[in-house]
Write a protein that holds these residues in place. Structure first.
Motif, PDB file in Angstrom:
ATOM      1  N   TYR A 110       0.879  -1.154   0.000  1.00 57.96           N
ATOM      2  CA  TYR A 110       0.000   0.000   0.000  1.00 57.96           C
ATOM      3  C   TYR A 110       0.930   1.221   0.000  1.00 57.96           C
ATOM      4  CZ  TYR A 110      -3.642  -3.305   1.235  1.00 57.96           C
ATOM      5  OH  TYR A 110      -4.503  -4.365   1.228  1.00 57.96           O
ATOM      6  N   LEU A 111       0.670   2.161  -0.894  1.00 60.92           N
ATOM      7  CA  LEU A 111       1.574   3.281  -1.086  1.00 60.92           C
ATOM      8  C   LEU A 111       0.846   4.610  -0.894  1.00 60.92           C
ATOM      9  CD1 LEU A 111       3.280   1.742  -4.186  1.00 60.92           C
ATOM     10  CD2 LEU A 111       4.480   2.283  -2.063  1.00 60.92           C
ATOM     11  N   PHE A 112       1.564   5.565  -0.362  1.00 63.59           N
ATOM     12  CA  PHE A 112       0.969   6.853  -0.020  1.00 63.59           C
ATOM     13  C   PHE A 112       1.930   7.989  -0.365  1.00 63.59           C
ATOM     14  CE2 PHE A 112      -2.278   4.875   2.667  1.00 63.59           C
ATOM     15  CZ  PHE A 112      -1.679   3.663   2.977  1.00 63.59           C
ATOM     16  N   TRP A 113       1.351   9.123  -0.713  1.00 68.09           N
ATOM     17  CA  TRP A 113       2.095  10.371  -0.815  1.00 68.09           C
ATOM     18  C   TRP A 113       1.467  11.373   0.161  1.00 68.09           C
ATOM     19  CZ3 TRP A 113       6.556  11.927  -2.924  1.00 68.09           C
ATOM     20  CH2 TRP A 113       7.131  11.164  -3.938  1.00 68.09           C
ATOM     21  N   TYR A 114       2.373  12.014   0.923  1.00 72.98           N
ATOM     22  CA  TYR A 114       1.966  13.061   1.853  1.00 72.98           C
ATOM     23  C   TYR A 114       2.685  14.357   1.496  1.00 72.98           C
ATOM     24  CZ  TYR A 114      -0.209   9.761   5.132  1.00 72.98           C
ATOM     25  OH  TYR A 114      -1.024   8.824   5.731  1.00 72.98           O
ATOM     26  N   VAL A 115       2.059  15.480   1.834  1.00 76.95           N
ATOM     27  CA  VAL A 115       2.677  16.781   1.670  1.00 76.95           C
ATOM     28  C   VAL A 115       2.757  17.460   3.038  1.00 76.95           C
ATOM     29  CG1 VAL A 115       0.481  17.921   1.135  1.00 76.95           C
ATOM     30  CG2 VAL A 115       2.617  19.005   0.444  1.00 76.95           C
ATOM     31  N   LEU A 135      -1.995  13.196   0.313  1.00 75.47           N
ATOM     32  CA  LEU A 135      -2.283  13.616  -1.056  1.00 75.47           C
ATOM     33  C   LEU A 135      -3.069  12.551  -1.802  1.00 75.47           C
ATOM     34  CD1 LEU A 135       1.007  15.201  -2.472  1.00 75.47           C
ATOM     35  CD2 LEU A 135      -1.209  16.339  -2.197  1.00 75.47           C
ATOM     36  N   LEU A 136      -2.579  11.317  -1.724  1.00 78.35           N
ATOM     37  CA  LEU A 136      -3.233  10.216  -2.418  1.00 78.35           C
ATOM     38  C   LEU A 136      -2.693   8.894  -1.894  1.00 78.35           C
ATOM     39  CD1 LEU A 136      -0.793   9.263  -4.475  1.00 78.35           C
ATOM     40  CD2 LEU A 136      -1.645  11.135  -5.863  1.00 78.35           C
ATOM     41  N   LYS A 137      -3.372   7.811  -2.285  1.00 74.97           N
ATOM     42  CA  LYS A 137      -2.960   6.482  -1.845  1.00 74.97           C
ATOM     43  C   LYS A 137      -3.229   5.460  -2.928  1.00 74.97           C
ATOM     44  CE  LYS A 137      -7.420   5.322   0.263  1.00 74.97           C
ATOM     45  NZ  LYS A 137      -8.158   4.970   1.495  1.00 74.97           N
ATOM     46  N   TYR A 138      -2.420   4.425  -2.952  1.00 73.00           N
ATOM     47  CA  TYR A 138      -2.617   3.284  -3.837  1.00 73.00           C
ATOM     48  C   TYR A 138      -2.939   2.069  -2.976  1.00 73.00           C
ATOM     49  CZ  TYR A 138      -1.596  -0.852  -6.528  1.00 73.00           C
ATOM     50  OH  TYR A 138      -1.682  -2.085  -7.102  1.00 73.00           O
ATOM     51  N   TYR A 172       7.551  16.756   0.308  1.00 72.88           N
ATOM     52  CA  TYR A 172       6.701  15.645  -0.088  1.00 72.88           C
ATOM     53  C   TYR A 172       7.326  14.336   0.357  1.00 72.88           C
ATOM     54  CZ  TYR A 172       4.136  18.981  -2.904  1.00 72.88           C
ATOM     55  OH  TYR A 172       3.373  20.061  -3.306  1.00 72.88           O
ATOM     56  N   PHE A 173       6.479  13.482   0.932  1.00 77.33           N
ATOM     57  CA  PHE A 173       6.945  12.204   1.442  1.00 77.33           C
ATOM     58  C   PHE A 173       6.170  11.062   0.799  1.00 77.33           C
ATOM     59  CE2 PHE A 173       9.711  13.594   4.798  1.00 77.33           C
ATOM     60  CZ  PHE A 173       9.224  14.822   5.180  1.00 77.33           C
ATOM     61  N   CYS A 174       6.909  10.053   0.383  1.00 76.90           N
ATOM     62  CA  CYS A 174       6.334   8.798  -0.077  1.00 76.90           C
ATOM     63  C   CYS A 174       6.408   7.807   1.083  1.00 76.90           C
ATOM     64  CB  CYS A 174       7.122   8.291  -1.278  1.00 76.90           C
ATOM     65  SG  CYS A 174       6.515   6.776  -2.021  1.00 76.90           S
ATOM     66  N   ALA A 175       5.386   6.975   1.229  1.00 78.20           N
ATOM     67  CA  ALA A 175       5.370   6.020   2.332  1.00 78.20           C
ATOM     68  C   ALA A 175       4.777   4.698   1.854  1.00 78.20           C
ATOM     69  CB  ALA A 175       4.563   6.569   3.508  1.00 78.20           C
ATOM     70  N   VAL A 176       5.198   3.620   2.521  1.00 75.40           N
ATOM     71  CA  VAL A 176       4.749   2.274   2.151  1.00 75.40           C
ATOM     72  C   VAL A 176       4.296   1.522   3.383  1.00 75.40           C
ATOM     73  CG1 VAL A 176       7.052   1.236   2.349  1.00 75.40           C
ATOM     74  CG2 VAL A 176       5.356   0.193   0.837  1.00 75.40           C
ATOM     75  N   SER A 177       3.345   0.621   3.174  1.00 76.55           N
ATOM     76  CA  SER A 177       2.911  -0.270   4.229  1.00 76.55           C
ATOM     77  C   SER A 177       2.510  -1.583   3.597  1.00 76.55           C
ATOM     78  CB  SER A 177       1.715   0.327   4.980  1.00 76.55           C
ATOM     79  OG  SER A 177       1.172  -0.613   5.876  1.00 76.55           O
ATOM     80  N   ASP A 178       2.632  -2.652   4.360  1.00 80.14           N
ATOM     81  CA  ASP A 178       2.142  -3.928   3.827  1.00 80.14           C
ATOM     82  C   ASP A 178       0.757  -4.253   4.364  1.00 80.14           C
ATOM     83  OD1 ASP A 178       4.203  -6.087   5.954  1.00 80.14           O
ATOM     84  OD2 ASP A 178       2.659  -4.608   6.416  1.00 80.14           O
TER      85      ASP A 178
END
Lengths: 114, 116
Positions: free
Chosen positions: B32-37, B47-50, B89-95
């Motif tokens: 699961y992927l995310f972008w934060y500002v 900002l958004l999520k996958y 801007y930060f990209c983040a990941v989670s399983d």
């Protein structure tokens, strides 16, 4: 606005003193987190909680402890503050949105250890 | 263990130009992927999520990101930069979805500078 407040917002303390930071949420979400933010490191997870009295360690937990005696409050304690713990601390909650969860962050606490 | 690499600690673009912020992830399970500002002296804003529903994800403020499994990438784009986009801007990941019990793993961040 996910209803997260942090207190204090700013604190200066001396090396060796205990410090407690408070995170408060208004919506009874199960999961809560503490992160620290440092230049060049992004955010790193310190501890998290998945319910009252249920907590676990994150990536950078050494020197920190947490407590959650009520759903709405998650406390972060530095038992004996060190200069390396100078940082900005963020609390977050995980909120279910449609078929997945999203994390929402509080405004942060800037801690300076002198 | 999962990890995130953001290429470029600073990115500078002209107002009106394309914004491209790069994020590559490593995960042993479908991520699961995310972008934060983060604007100066503020907390992080999603900002958004996958979450595997669609590979092209649209977020707030005109941003979008495309999940490319073959490239293990989740780059953030915006067709036309505005001065108000200047931020970290930060990209983040989670399983697990939204971090679940385990929290998010963040990249080190990219500071976006908008030139007038």
């Amino acid at each position: 606005d996910a209803g997260i407040t942090q207190s204090p917002r700013h604190k200066v303390t001396e090396t060796g003193t205990p410090v407690t930071l408070r995170c408060h949420q208004t919506e009874n979400h199960r999961y809560m987190y503490w992160y620290r933010q440092d230049p060049g490191h992004g955010l790193r997870l310190i501890h998290y909680s998945y319910g009252v009295k249920d907590t676990d360690k994150g990536e950078v937990s050494d020197g920190y402890s947490v407590s959650r005696s009520k759903t709405e409050d998650f406390l972060l304690t530095l038992e004996s503050a060190t200069s390396s713990q100078t940082s900005v601390y963020f609390c977050a909650i995980s909120v279910r949105r449609k078929s997945s969860y999203e994390q929402y962050f509080g405004p942060g606490t800037r801690l300076t250890v002198t | 263990a999962q990890s995130v690499t953001q290429l470029g600690s600073h990115v500078s673009v002209s107002e009106g130009a394309l914004v491209l912020l790069r994020c590559n992830y490593s995960s042993s399970v479908p991520p699961y992927l995310f972008w934060y500002v983060q604007y100066p002296n503020q907390g992080l804003q999603l900002l958004l999520k996958y979450t595997s529903a669609a590979t092209l994800v649209k977020g707030i403020n005109g941003f979008e990101a495309e999940f490319k499994k073959s490239e293990t990438s989740f780059h953030l784009t915006k067709p036309s930069a505005h001065m108000s986009d200047a931020a970290e801007y930060f990209c983040a990941v989670s399983d697990s979805p939204g971090g679940g019990a385990d929290g998010l793993t963040f990249g080190k961040g990219t500071h976006l500078i908008i030139q007038p």
